[in-house]
Write a protein that holds these residues in place. Structure first.
Motif, mmCIF file in Angstrom:
data_model
loop_
_atom_site.group_PDB
_atom_site.id
_atom_site.type_symbol
_atom_site.label_atom_id
_atom_site.label_comp_id
_atom_site.label_asym_id
_atom_site.label_seq_id
_atom_site.Cartn_x
_atom_site.Cartn_y
_atom_site.Cartn_z
ATOM 1 N N LEU A 36 0.817 -1.215 0.000
ATOM 2 C CA LEU A 36 0.000 0.000 0.000
ATOM 3 C C LEU A 36 0.853 1.267 0.000
ATOM 4 O O LEU A 36 0.404 2.314 -0.460
ATOM 5 N N LEU A 37 2.065 1.167 0.508
ATOM 6 C CA LEU A 37 2.919 2.344 0.584
ATOM 7 C C LEU A 37 3.658 2.640 -0.716
ATOM 8 O O LEU A 37 4.099 3.771 -0.921
ATOM 9 N N ILE A 38 3.796 1.666 -1.615
ATOM 10 C CA ILE A 38 4.528 1.897 -2.867
ATOM 11 C C ILE A 38 3.913 3.046 -3.672
ATOM 12 O O ILE A 38 4.638 3.939 -4.115
ATOM 13 N N PRO A 39 2.579 3.088 -3.873
ATOM 14 C CA PRO A 39 2.033 4.227 -4.631
ATOM 15 C C PRO A 39 2.179 5.573 -3.930
ATOM 16 O O PRO A 39 2.001 6.614 -4.547
ATOM 17 N N ILE A 40 2.485 5.562 -2.664
ATOM 18 C CA ILE A 40 2.686 6.810 -1.928
ATOM 19 C C ILE A 40 4.153 7.222 -1.975
ATOM 20 O O ILE A 40 4.477 8.395 -2.148
ATOM 21 N N VAL A 41 5.047 6.252 -1.866
ATOM 22 C CA VAL A 41 6.481 6.540 -1.825
ATOM 23 C C VAL A 41 7.011 6.939 -3.204
ATOM 24 O O VAL A 41 7.845 7.851 -3.310
ATOM 25 N N VAL A 42 6.534 6.291 -4.259
ATOM 26 C CA VAL A 42 7.057 6.570 -5.602
ATOM 27 C C VAL A 42 6.880 8.039 -5.999
ATOM 28 O O VAL A 42 7.839 8.664 -6.464
ATOM 29 N N PRO A 43 5.701 8.661 -5.816
ATOM 30 C CA PRO A 43 5.611 10.091 -6.155
ATOM 31 C C PRO A 43 6.520 10.975 -5.309
ATOM 32 O O PRO A 43 7.024 11.991 -5.796
ATOM 33 N N LEU A 68 10.522 2.628 -10.747
ATOM 34 C CA LEU A 68 10.751 2.834 -9.312
ATOM 35 C C LEU A 68 9.875 1.909 -8.469
ATOM 36 O O LEU A 68 10.306 1.408 -7.435
ATOM 37 N N GLY A 69 8.637 1.692 -8.908
ATOM 38 C CA GLY A 69 7.761 0.760 -8.201
ATOM 39 C C GLY A 69 8.310 -0.653 -8.228
ATOM 40 O O GLY A 69 8.312 -1.354 -7.213
ATOM 41 N N ALA A 70 8.787 -1.080 -9.399
ATOM 42 C CA ALA A 70 9.374 -2.418 -9.511
ATOM 43 C C ALA A 70 10.644 -2.522 -8.679
ATOM 44 O O ALA A 70 10.884 -3.542 -8.019
ATOM 45 N N LEU A 71 11.439 -1.465 -8.690
ATOM 46 C CA LEU A 71 12.669 -1.463 -7.897
ATOM 47 C C LEU A 71 12.365 -1.553 -6.406
ATOM 48 O O LEU A 71 12.978 -2.352 -5.682
ATOM 49 N N SER A 72 11.397 -0.765 -5.948
ATOM 50 C CA SER A 72 11.069 -0.808 -4.520
ATOM 51 C C SER A 72 10.465 -2.153 -4.140
ATOM 52 O O SER A 72 10.733 -2.677 -3.056
ATOM 53 N N ALA A 73 9.660 -2.738 -5.021
ATOM 54 C CA ALA A 73 9.096 -4.059 -4.734
ATOM 55 C C ALA A 73 10.191 -5.119 -4.726
ATOM 56 O O ALA A 73 10.190 -6.011 -3.875
ATOM 57 N N GLY A 74 11.121 -5.012 -5.646
ATOM 58 C CA GLY A 74 12.218 -5.978 -5.696
ATOM 59 C C GLY A 74 13.153 -5.867 -4.509
ATOM 60 O O GLY A 74 13.598 -6.875 -3.960
ATOM 61 N N GLY A 88 3.715 1.329 -8.758
ATOM 62 C CA GLY A 88 4.456 2.563 -9.021
ATOM 63 C C GLY A 88 3.713 3.460 -9.994
ATOM 64 O O GLY A 88 3.658 4.679 -9.817
ATOM 65 N N ALA A 89 3.126 2.861 -11.028
ATOM 66 C CA ALA A 89 2.337 3.639 -11.983
ATOM 67 C C ALA A 89 1.098 4.220 -11.307
ATOM 68 O O ALA A 89 0.666 5.327 -11.637
ATOM 69 N N ALA A 90 0.535 3.484 -10.370
ATOM 70 C CA ALA A 90 -0.614 4.009 -9.621
ATOM 71 C C ALA A 90 -0.207 5.246 -8.827
ATOM 72 O O ALA A 90 -1.032 6.130 -8.586
ATOM 73 N N GLY A 91 1.055 5.305 -8.437
ATOM 74 C CA GLY A 91 1.548 6.484 -7.739
ATOM 75 C C GLY A 91 1.448 7.744 -8.572
ATOM 76 O O GLY A 91 1.242 8.837 -8.046
ATOM 77 N N VAL A 92 1.584 7.603 -9.897
ATOM 78 C CA VAL A 92 1.418 8.760 -10.778
ATOM 79 C C VAL A 92 -0.013 9.265 -10.688
ATOM 80 O O VAL A 92 -0.262 10.467 -10.645
ATOM 81 N N GLY A 93 -0.956 8.337 -10.636
ATOM 82 C CA GLY A 93 -2.353 8.720 -10.484
ATOM 83 C C GLY A 93 -2.615 9.417 -9.161
ATOM 84 O O GLY A 93 -3.345 10.405 -9.094
ATOM 85 N N VAL A 94 -1.997 8.914 -8.110
ATOM 86 C CA VAL A 94 -2.140 9.544 -6.784
ATOM 87 C C VAL A 94 -1.595 10.963 -6.831
ATOM 88 O O VAL A 94 -2.223 11.899 -6.331
ATOM 89 N N ARG A 95 -0.435 11.130 -7.464
ATOM 90 C CA ARG A 95 0.156 12.463 -7.566
ATOM 91 C C ARG A 95 -0.745 13.406 -8.358
ATOM 92 O O ARG A 95 -0.917 14.569 -8.002
ATOM 93 N N GLU A 96 -1.332 12.910 -9.437
ATOM 94 C CA GLU A 96 -2.218 13.744 -10.242
ATOM 95 C C GLU A 96 -3.464 14.164 -9.463
ATOM 96 O O GLU A 96 -3.921 15.296 -9.581
ATOM 97 N N VAL A 97 -4.015 13.245 -8.684
ATOM 98 C CA VAL A 97 -5.178 13.587 -7.863
ATOM 99 C C VAL A 97 -4.816 14.690 -6.865
ATOM 100 O O VAL A 97 -5.566 15.653 -6.682
#
Length: 112
Positions: A36-43, A68-74, A88-97
């Motif tokens: 759950l934190l990956i989409p928050i940390v990536v932006p 970056l999402g794949a790197l953090s997950a790995g 990580g791509a979902a993080g872009v959506g979070v940033r846009e919101v």
């Protein structure tokens, strides 16, 4: 239905944080929290990267998000690289919101 799912995610995140504070978090809960934190940390990482290297093209930042999402997950081992890339791509959506909400709040109301 969408609103319910979003509230469920927020409820799940808050319950996981509460478990972590109490010190009785199991492995599955820790993995879920990390996912759950990956989409928050990536932006946040992208924002820091943008400040460190302002000459980076703006189109490159959303392209870097899945990597970056794949790197953090790995690195953390919480999920496979594909799921990390999607998070990580979902993080872009979070940033846009967040960006659009900030613009809507600070934008003065149009007068007719």
């Amino acid at each position: 239905m969408f609103e319910f799912e979003r509230l469920h995610i927020l409820w799940r995140l808050s319950s996981l944080v509460a478990q972590a504070r109490e010190g009785n978090m199991d492995t599955a809960s820790a993995v879920t929290l990390a996912q759950l934190l990956i989409p928050i940390v990536v932006p946040l990482v992208l924002a820091g990267l943008k400040r460190l290297a302002p000459s980076l093209p703006s189109w490159l930042l959303p392209v870097l998000a899945p990597f970056l999402g794949a790197l953090s997950a790995g690195l953390t081992g919480v999920t496979d690289l594909g799921t990390g890339a999607v998070l990580g791509a979902a993080g872009v959506g979070v940033r846009e919101v967040v960006d659009q909400s900030r613009k809507a709040i600070t934008k003065p109301a149009a007068t007719p």
